[in-house]
Design a protein around this motif. Sequence first.
Motif, PDB file in Angstrom:
ATOM      1  N   TYR A   1      40.625  44.903  28.692  1.00  0.00           N
ATOM      2  CA  TYR A   1      40.858  44.745  30.129  1.00  0.00           C
ATOM      3  C   TYR A   1      39.884  45.595  30.945  1.00  0.00           C
ATOM      4  O   TYR A   1      39.448  45.179  32.038  1.00  0.00           O
ATOM      5  N   ASP A   2      39.539  46.752  30.446  1.00  0.00           N
ATOM      6  CA  ASP A   2      38.631  47.636  31.164  1.00  0.00           C
ATOM      7  C   ASP A   2      37.239  47.023  31.268  1.00  0.00           C
ATOM      8  O   ASP A   2      36.584  47.086  32.327  1.00  0.00           O
ATOM      9  N   VAL A   3      36.768  46.422  30.169  1.00  0.00           N
ATOM     10  CA  VAL A   3      35.451  45.772  30.201  1.00  0.00           C
ATOM     11  C   VAL A   3      35.475  44.581  31.154  1.00  0.00           C
ATOM     12  O   VAL A   3      34.558  44.396  31.970  1.00  0.00           O
ATOM     13  N   LEU A   4      36.519  43.764  31.072  1.00  0.00           N
ATOM     14  CA  LEU A   4      36.610  42.593  31.953  1.00  0.00           C
ATOM     15  C   LEU A   4      36.693  43.002  33.421  1.00  0.00           C
ATOM     16  O   LEU A   4      36.119  42.340  34.291  1.00  0.00           O
ATOM     17  N   LEU A   5      37.406  44.092  33.704  1.00  0.00           N
ATOM     18  CA  LEU A   5      37.498  44.567  35.082  1.00  0.00           C
ATOM     19  C   LEU A   5      36.119  44.933  35.615  1.00  0.00           C
ATOM     20  O   LEU A   5      35.749  44.553  36.733  1.00  0.00           O
ATOM     21  N   SER A   6      35.344  45.649  34.817  1.00  0.00           N
ATOM     22  CA  SER A   6      33.996  46.025  35.257  1.00  0.00           C
ATOM     23  C   SER A   6      33.109  44.795  35.417  1.00  0.00           C
ATOM     24  O   SER A   6      32.273  44.739  36.330  1.00  0.00           O
ATOM     25  N   GLN A   7      33.282  43.814  34.535  1.00  0.00           N
ATOM     26  CA  GLN A   7      32.495  42.585  34.668  1.00  0.00           C
ATOM     27  C   GLN A   7      32.852  41.825  35.933  1.00  0.00           C
ATOM     28  O   GLN A   7      31.980  41.276  36.613  1.00  0.00           O
ATOM     29  N   ARG A   8      34.143  41.778  36.266  1.00  0.00           N
ATOM     30  CA  ARG A   8      34.545  41.112  37.504  1.00  0.00           C
ATOM     31  C   ARG A   8      34.045  41.904  38.717  1.00  0.00           C
ATOM     32  O   ARG A   8      33.664  41.320  39.739  1.00  0.00           O
ATOM     33  N   GLN A   9      34.059  43.211  38.640  1.00  0.00           N
ATOM     34  CA  GLN A   9      33.514  44.031  39.717  1.00  0.00           C
ATOM     35  C   GLN A   9      32.030  43.751  39.903  1.00  0.00           C
ATOM     36  O   GLN A   9      31.537  43.680  41.039  1.00  0.00           O
TER      37      GLN A   9
END
Length: 441
Positions: free
Chosen positions: A151-159
């Motif tokens: 989830y942390d990686v996906l959050l940064s990718q969405r950011q």
Amino acid sequence: MKNKFRFAIVPLFLLPFCLLAQVRQDSLPPLLNLNQCIQYALQNQPAVRQAGIDEAINERDIGISMAAWLPQVNSANSASHYFKGSPQAANGVANSSISNVSIIGIQATQVIYNNDVNLASKASKYSREYYKDNTISSTINVITDVSKAFYDVLLSQRQLDIIKEDIVRLQRSLKDARARYDAGVADKTDYKQATIALNNSMATRKQTEEAIKSKSAYLRQTMGMPAERPLTLAYDSTRFEGEAIIDTNQILDYTNRIEYRQLQARRNLTALNIDYYKYGFLPSLSANGAYNLNYFSNSLGNLYNQSFPNAYVGLSLNIPIFTGKRRLQNLSKARLQTDRADLDLVNSRNQINTQYVQALASYKSNYNTWQLLKQNVSLASDVYNVVSLQYREGIKTYLDVIVSQSDLRTAELNYFNALFQVLSSKVDLQKALGTVATVNK
């Protein structure tokens, strides 16, 4: 011609093996979802594999302890030369001329009752439970760590995606502001403000890109994936929004928590010592027997010409009479250790209850925030589109454009932050309930 044929046919035989190795190496799909990352981690994460090895080692230890219940057979052999005196001869008459003696025999013992072996037999059940729970505990930790890292990686990718969209809007605003300045409609502060905002967004983009590399490396570590292997994550907003929901009316059951079950197993192992020292006064009983071939001769060359066999069977009884009160002191110590283990269970229940309350409160708070911020994205988008159009028509100032654009970016970032906070807090709530391993099977 034969040599050329051999060189041509050998690659044909090796081709299937090369293809098989390539298929195994590239068995993962190009886009990985959360379940695929978890399954890969459970197969490759060293912590899970180590826990499985520890469980296998414990089985070997149990086998070693239980081996004492089986007959123990040994071969005892000796050969001696006497310079003075002699042993008893085969006919029971001392013969000083016998100087060479050899005994070849086999001995067997069988435990009938032994307090140590009895303890090992009873402890095997609880030690199996403990190491099995230890494997489950490692599995739960891996699932939790991989989920949060995912989830942390996906959050940064969405950011990063939001920042890129913001850069596109800023570049368009900068172009409009420059055109209005060149046309003499606006002063130079508009396009300079646009340039400042664009530079800030480009700096933020670089920071986010580097953060993704760092977080991806941590995700690889939790999965047990080599650094050189590509890692691309699949994102499905509809699926994540559906997975963010959990039943908050579940009843907390302490026995679902693996930590609590491990403490119970450890407490049971400690309680076994009470019975061990309590019945320490009981004798140890074992059966034994032997068959020996005795050889006597004055001449070394004729030593093994004639044998004098003997055999016996019997019982051995070892009765502890007085041990300096050591057994009583050990018994008192075992009872104190059991009382302490009971308090560990009480303390564990209190901690589990606190963790559950905190996880539930965090999830409810994050879920409520997510629901509210979901509306802000569409509202901020509408406001930005209207203000941007009014600015082109000369109705609004560029400051209004900057404010609306900043509000849109903040709304989008807050939405994704809230979504992934809900997903992470859901994992914490599942861990507090003790259902992580169950729902991720």
